[in-house]
Design a protein around this motif. Structure first.
Motif, PDB file in Angstrom:
ATOM      1  N   SER A  35       0.812  -1.227   0.000  1.00  0.00           N
ATOM      2  CA  SER A  35       0.000   0.000   0.000  1.00  0.00           C
ATOM      3  C   SER A  35       0.839   1.269   0.000  1.00  0.00           C
ATOM      4  O   SER A  35       0.426   2.295   0.515  1.00  0.00           O
ATOM      5  N   HIS A  36       2.009   1.197  -0.600  1.00  0.00           N
ATOM      6  CA  HIS A  36       2.863   2.369  -0.767  1.00  0.00           C
ATOM      7  C   HIS A  36       2.772   2.817  -2.231  1.00  0.00           C
ATOM      8  O   HIS A  36       3.726   2.698  -2.994  1.00  0.00           O
ATOM      9  N   TRP A  37       1.592   3.350  -2.590  1.00  0.00           N
ATOM     10  CA  TRP A  37       1.317   3.661  -3.987  1.00  0.00           C
ATOM     11  C   TRP A  37       2.217   4.749  -4.522  1.00  0.00           C
ATOM     12  O   TRP A  37       2.665   4.679  -5.659  1.00  0.00           O
ATOM     13  N   GLN A  38       2.493   5.759  -3.722  1.00  0.00           N
ATOM     14  CA  GLN A  38       3.348   6.844  -4.207  1.00  0.00           C
ATOM     15  C   GLN A  38       4.766   6.351  -4.469  1.00  0.00           C
ATOM     16  O   GLN A  38       5.411   6.792  -5.415  1.00  0.00           O
ATOM     17  N   SER A  41       4.980   4.798  -7.814  1.00  0.00           N
ATOM     18  CA  SER A  41       5.074   5.817  -8.856  1.00  0.00           C
ATOM     19  C   SER A  41       6.492   6.370  -8.962  1.00  0.00           C
ATOM     20  O   SER A  41       6.984   6.629 -10.063  1.00  0.00           O
ATOM     21  N   ALA A  65      -1.471   0.598  -8.739  1.00  0.00           N
ATOM     22  CA  ALA A  65      -1.243   1.578  -7.673  1.00  0.00           C
ATOM     23  C   ALA A  65      -2.279   2.697  -7.744  1.00  0.00           C
ATOM     24  O   ALA A  65      -2.835   3.112  -6.718  1.00  0.00           O
ATOM     25  N   LEU A  66      -2.563   3.170  -8.947  1.00  0.00           N
ATOM     26  CA  LEU A  66      -3.541   4.245  -9.106  1.00  0.00           C
ATOM     27  C   LEU A  66      -4.946   3.776  -8.745  1.00  0.00           C
ATOM     28  O   LEU A  66      -5.743   4.546  -8.196  1.00  0.00           O
ATOM     29  N   ARG A  68      -5.647   1.483  -6.442  1.00  0.00           N
ATOM     30  CA  ARG A  68      -5.700   1.425  -4.975  1.00  0.00           C
ATOM     31  C   ARG A  68      -5.671   2.811  -4.339  1.00  0.00           C
ATOM     32  O   ARG A  68      -6.200   3.015  -3.255  1.00  0.00           O
ATOM     33  N   ALA A  69      -5.042   3.770  -5.009  1.00  0.00           N
ATOM     34  CA  ALA A  69      -4.975   5.137  -4.493  1.00  0.00           C
ATOM     35  C   ALA A  69      -6.210   5.954  -4.890  1.00  0.00           C
ATOM     36  O   ALA A  69      -6.308   7.121  -4.533  1.00  0.00           O
ATOM     37  N   GLU A  70      -7.112   5.319  -5.629  1.00  0.00           N
ATOM     38  CA  GLU A  70      -8.344   5.972  -6.086  1.00  0.00           C
ATOM     39  C   GLU A  70      -8.038   7.234  -6.880  1.00  0.00           C
ATOM     40  O   GLU A  70      -8.514   8.324  -6.589  1.00  0.00           O
ATOM     41  N   GLN A  71      -7.228   7.054  -7.908  1.00  0.00           N
ATOM     42  CA  GLN A  71      -6.819   8.143  -8.791  1.00  0.00           C
ATOM     43  C   GLN A  71      -7.291   7.852 -10.220  1.00  0.00           C
ATOM     44  O   GLN A  71      -6.500   7.506 -11.095  1.00  0.00           O
TER      45      GLN A  71
END
Length: 107
Positions: A35-38, A41, A65-66, A68-71
């Motif tokens: 859960s380290h989405w940034q 990136s 990642a995006l 899970r980060a809701e982007q």
């Protein structure tokens, strides 16, 4: 496991061993799973700065990642980047993108 992946990447860099696309994909995946989405990136940015060629898996990691980060907008933009790099979209690419886009929908 992500800490170990980061430690291995740090050791490689310290010893002058150049990361490969596979190494970066593995590091990105470890960050997404933790859960380290940034950070995932940042790995992709590192790849591009290092002149490594991202493959379909590289983009799938970032799409995940995006998601899970809701982007959702970033996921949509990334789909266009995948096409710009002339990579073949995979079912995972579409699945992650659709999931991210659905998170951006307000009912």
């Amino acid at each position: 496991a992500w800490r170990e992946a980061v430690a291995v990447a740090d050791t490689m860099q310290f010893r002058g061993i150049q990361c490969s696309t596979v190494t970066c994909n593995s590091l990105g995946t470890a960050n997404v799973r933790a859960s380290h989405w940034q950070k995932a990136s940042v790995v992709q940015d590192f790849m591009l700065d290092s002149k490594l060629t991202p493959d379909a898996l590289s983009f799938n990691v970032i799409l995940s990642a995006l998601d899970r980060a809701e982007q959702p907008q970033s996921a949509l933009n990334l789909l266009f980047d995948i096409k710009r790099h002339r990579l073949q979209l995979t079912p995972m690419s579409f699945g992650s993108a659709m999931s991210a886009l659905s998170r951006g929908t307000r009912w």
